[in-house]
Design a protein around this motif. Structure first.
Motif, short mmCIF file in Angstrom:
data_model
loop_
_atom_site.label_atom_id
_atom_site.label_comp_id
_atom_site.label_asym_id
_atom_site.label_seq_id
_atom_site.Cartn_x
_atom_site.Cartn_y
_atom_site.Cartn_z
N SER A 423 0.82 -1.22 0.00
CA SER A 423 0.00 0.00 0.00
C SER A 423 0.85 1.27 0.00
O SER A 423 0.39 2.31 -0.47
CB SER A 423 -0.98 0.00 1.18
N ASP A 424 2.07 1.18 0.50
CA ASP A 424 2.92 2.38 0.48
C ASP A 424 3.51 2.64 -0.91
O ASP A 424 4.05 3.70 -1.17
CB ASP A 424 4.06 2.24 1.52
N CYS A 425 3.43 1.65 -1.82
CA CYS A 425 3.98 1.83 -3.17
C CYS A 425 2.89 2.01 -4.22
O CYS A 425 3.18 2.22 -5.38
CB CYS A 425 4.79 0.62 -3.61
N ILE A 426 1.63 1.81 -3.82
CA ILE A 426 0.54 1.94 -4.81
C ILE A 426 -0.11 3.31 -4.63
O ILE A 426 -0.63 3.62 -3.57
CB ILE A 426 -0.51 0.82 -4.62
N ASP A 427 -0.05 4.11 -5.68
CA ASP A 427 -0.61 5.47 -5.59
C ASP A 427 -2.10 5.49 -5.90
O ASP A 427 -2.85 6.24 -5.28
CB ASP A 427 0.14 6.40 -6.55
N PHE A 428 -2.50 4.71 -6.90
CA PHE A 428 -3.90 4.71 -7.31
C PHE A 428 -4.32 3.28 -7.63
O PHE A 428 -3.49 2.46 -8.03
CB PHE A 428 -4.11 5.57 -8.57
N LEU A 429 -5.61 3.03 -7.47
CA LEU A 429 -6.13 1.69 -7.74
C LEU A 429 -7.32 1.76 -8.69
O LEU A 429 -8.21 2.59 -8.51
CB LEU A 429 -6.62 1.05 -6.44
N ASN A 430 -7.32 0.87 -9.67
CA ASN A 430 -8.50 0.70 -10.50
C ASN A 430 -9.04 -0.69 -10.20
O ASN A 430 -8.35 -1.68 -10.42
CB ASN A 430 -8.14 0.83 -11.99
N LEU A 431 -10.25 -0.75 -9.68
CA LEU A 431 -10.83 -2.04 -9.29
C LEU A 431 -11.97 -2.38 -10.23
O LEU A 431 -12.88 -1.58 -10.41
CB LEU A 431 -11.35 -1.95 -7.86
N ALA A 432 -11.91 -3.55 -10.83
CA ALA A 432 -12.95 -3.91 -11.80
C ALA A 432 -13.47 -5.31 -11.54
O ALA A 432 -12.76 -6.17 -11.01
CB ALA A 432 -12.39 -3.82 -13.21
N ILE A 433 -14.72 -5.50 -11.92
CA ILE A 433 -15.32 -6.85 -11.90
C ILE A 433 -15.20 -7.40 -13.32
O ILE A 433 -15.47 -6.69 -14.29
CB ILE A 433 -16.81 -6.79 -11.49
N PHE A 434 -14.81 -8.63 -13.39
CA PHE A 434 -14.53 -9.27 -14.68
C PHE A 434 -15.76 -9.37 -15.59
O PHE A 434 -16.86 -9.71 -15.15
CB PHE A 434 -13.97 -10.66 -14.39
N ASN A 435 -15.54 -9.07 -16.87
CA ASN A 435 -16.54 -9.29 -17.92
C ASN A 435 -15.98 -10.30 -18.90
O ASN A 435 -14.81 -10.21 -19.27
CB ASN A 435 -16.78 -7.99 -18.70
N LEU A 436 -16.79 -11.19 -19.37
CA LEU A 436 -16.32 -12.20 -20.32
C LEU A 436 -16.56 -11.71 -21.76
O LEU A 436 -17.70 -11.56 -22.18
CB LEU A 436 -17.09 -13.50 -20.08
N PRO A 437 -15.46 -11.46 -22.51
CA PRO A 437 -15.66 -11.03 -23.90
C PRO A 437 -16.42 -12.09 -24.71
O PRO A 437 -16.22 -13.29 -24.51
CB PRO A 437 -14.24 -10.85 -24.45
N VAL A 438 -17.26 -11.62 -25.63
CA VAL A 438 -18.08 -12.54 -26.43
C VAL A 438 -17.22 -13.51 -27.24
O VAL A 438 -17.38 -14.71 -27.17
CB VAL A 438 -19.00 -11.73 -27.38
N ALA A 439 -16.28 -12.90 -28.01
CA ALA A 439 -15.43 -13.75 -28.86
C ALA A 439 -14.24 -14.19 -28.03
O ALA A 439 -13.28 -13.46 -27.88
CB ALA A 439 -14.96 -12.95 -30.06
N ASN A 440 -14.33 -15.35 -27.43
CA ASN A 440 -13.23 -15.76 -26.57
C ASN A 440 -12.93 -17.24 -26.68
O ASN A 440 -13.80 -18.07 -26.47
CB ASN A 440 -13.59 -15.41 -25.12
#
Ligand code: SF4
Length: 509
Positions: A423-440
């Protein structure tokens, strides 16, 4: 000379910088002697709506009154580096400007923010709804702006109008504008391009889906195909992006931000479930010689406060080249965790070249999950890289992904542990919930369900093999992860609405 084409950036995307794709096309059209006009309808439209809403209406509640009264001061604050010294002042300015925009969308049943546009009645991932938006352009909150603006530009009788649609948040407004143009001049040819259109093409969606409104759809890099369409020989192939015709003073940033792509596609293209892999987009980097000539020239010309490198991932080769040939201004971009980034001296050379922030997709704190996602990174390197970046003063903007098929609750807990430990080295966080791409190709073993958004949806639902579904992952994120005392301050640091586009400015003061 008659006007050949008008290129339009439709609302809504974050109005912090001009659109790179249109600048690239503009450079190519100019080099090849084609007459064109640029309209950044996103930033123009947002300013128009803000002005109309703040000065022509009386709002009953205190927040709206204050936001309208202070609109000009708040826009000026977002354009002033001083504001970025004080996160509370920044947050107030961003939230108040956004409040005014929100009010502008309300009468239209639209949810309008500085980074998004949705509508209660129309879904941008449903082709039938896009056609409805085109049939009823005056139902769009930007109608008062774009009807006058497009009427004026039609006086120059352009042969073509091109829309660059990169995000779902632009689709409904793009089609409303297209519908308006069709009404006033059915003879004009409408061309649709941009990365969202490229993704639609990968799903097999063609112009027939939008018959009557779209004449051509261009997938992938647009320069060559556009010139072909315009009937112009592609003589001058080496052209730089051109930002001359964009309204630099309108952007909501403290100084001009110069977007620049040194490559298309991704040099790794291995991460399971990444659209880059699913769509099989080729990796097309510019040569080091071209970058080293072009980028410093653009910096000299436009004197940007910041260079935004748009590459999906800056390869180690590209990073080394930047370190050896600094662009001449502060810069930031996406990189993958690599051995090079674990080296203090290498990070220092990046810092000296102007690097202020790197965005890193670490995704999970569980090595097993990373391996199953074919992420191609290890947590030991990630840990060393975060420490090295911290040591030299480069901000780390870390992306984490929850609810992937190989993740279980225990893995998510490991991600939390990793985040807390760094946490002392992380300045910003992007938190996402996974989406499954259609063509996969890696979805074969998953039980998938119908499209949940519409026929243009790039994602589909799936049944999580271990029952760790979106709701579980979301609960963990909201109730456990974000609440952790070491994580909460990082989340609070994230610039509202503008996120990574404004994050570097907090580290440049
Ligand atoms: S590094 Fe990023 S862009 Fe490249 S494959 Fe992985 S997730 Fe996709």
């Amino acid at each position: 000379m008659t006007l050949k084409i008008v290129l339009i950036n439709p609302p809504v995307v974050k109005p912090s910088e001009p659109p790179a794709g249109i600048a690239k096309l503009a450079g190519c059209l100019k080099a090849n002697g084609v007459s064109y006009q640029i309209i950044d309808a996103n930033v123009e439209g947002i300013h128009y709506l803000l002005g109309q809403t703040a000065f022509e209406n009386e709002w009953p509640d205190k927040w709206s009154k204050r936001a309208c009264k202070n609109l000009e001061a708040n826009i000026a604050a977002l354009q002033n580096t001083e504001t970025y010294k004080n996160k509370s002042r920044y947050s107030r300015a961003a939230q108040d400007v956004n409040r005014v925009l929100h009010l502008a969308g309300k009468p239209y049943g639209a949810h309008l923010t500085l980074s998004d546009f949705t509508n209660n009645m129309l879904a941008p991932a449903r082709s039938a709804d896009l056609l409805k938006a085109a049939q009823m352009p005056d139902n769009n909150p930007f109608y008062p702006y774009f009807s006058a603006r497009l009427m004026a530009v039609m006086q120059d009788e352009p042969e073509f109008v091109g829309f660059s649609v990169n995000y779902l948040s632009q689709a409904l407004c793009a089609f409303a504008m297209i519908g308006f143009i069709r009404n006033i001049n059915p003879g004009i040819k409408i061309v649709l391009g941009g990365s969202l259109v490229t993704s639609w093409a990968a799903l097999g969606v063609g112009k027939d889906k939008f018959a009557g409104f779209i004449d051509e759809m261009i997938a992938g890099a647009g320069e060559e195909k556009l010139l072909e369409l315009l009937g112009v020989e592609y003589g001058h192939k080496k052209s730089s992006p051109d930002y001359d015709d964009f309204p630099a003073q309108f952007y909501f940033s403290p100084g001009f931000v110069l977007p620049y792509s040194a490559s298309r596609g991704c040099y790794w293209r291995g991460c399971a479930f990444c659209p880059e892999r699913a769509e099989e987009n080729p990796y097309l980097p510019l040569s080091a010689a071209q970058i080293n000539q072009e980028l410093p020239q653009l910096v000299k010309k436009y004197q940007p406060a910041l260079v935004h490198l748009l590459d999906n991932a800056l390869s180690p080769v590209m990073l080394k080249n930047l370190a050896q040939h600094p662009p001449g201004a502060s810069w930031y971009g996406f990189a993958r965790v690599s051995k090079e980034l674990t080296d203090d001296d290498f990070c220092l050379s990046l810092k000296k070249s102007g690097c202020v922030m790197l965005k890193l997709g670490i995704e999970s704190g569980d090595q097993e999950v990373l391996d199953k996602l074919n992420k191609g990174i290890n947590l030991e390197d990630a840990s060393k890289a975060l420490k090295a970046l911290k040591k030299v003063g480069i901000a780390a903007y870390v992306y984490l992904l929850f609810g992937t098929p190989p993740e279980i609750e225990e893995s998510a807990q490991k991600t939390l542990n990793f985040t807390v430990a760094h946490s002392d080295c992380i300045d910003f966080l992007n938190l996402a919930i996974f989406n499954l791409p259609v063509a996969n190709d890696t979805a074969q073993n998953l039980q998938t369900e119908n499209f949940y958004e519409g026929d243009l949806s790039l994602y589909r639902d799936f049944r999580h093999p271990a029952g760790w579904d979106r709701q579980n992952a979301r609960n963990f994120l909201e109730k456990t992860f974000k609440k952790h005392p070491a994580v909460a301050p990082i989340i609070k640091r994230l610039p509202e609405f503008f996120t990574s586009n404004h994050a570097p400015f907090f580290k440049m003061i």
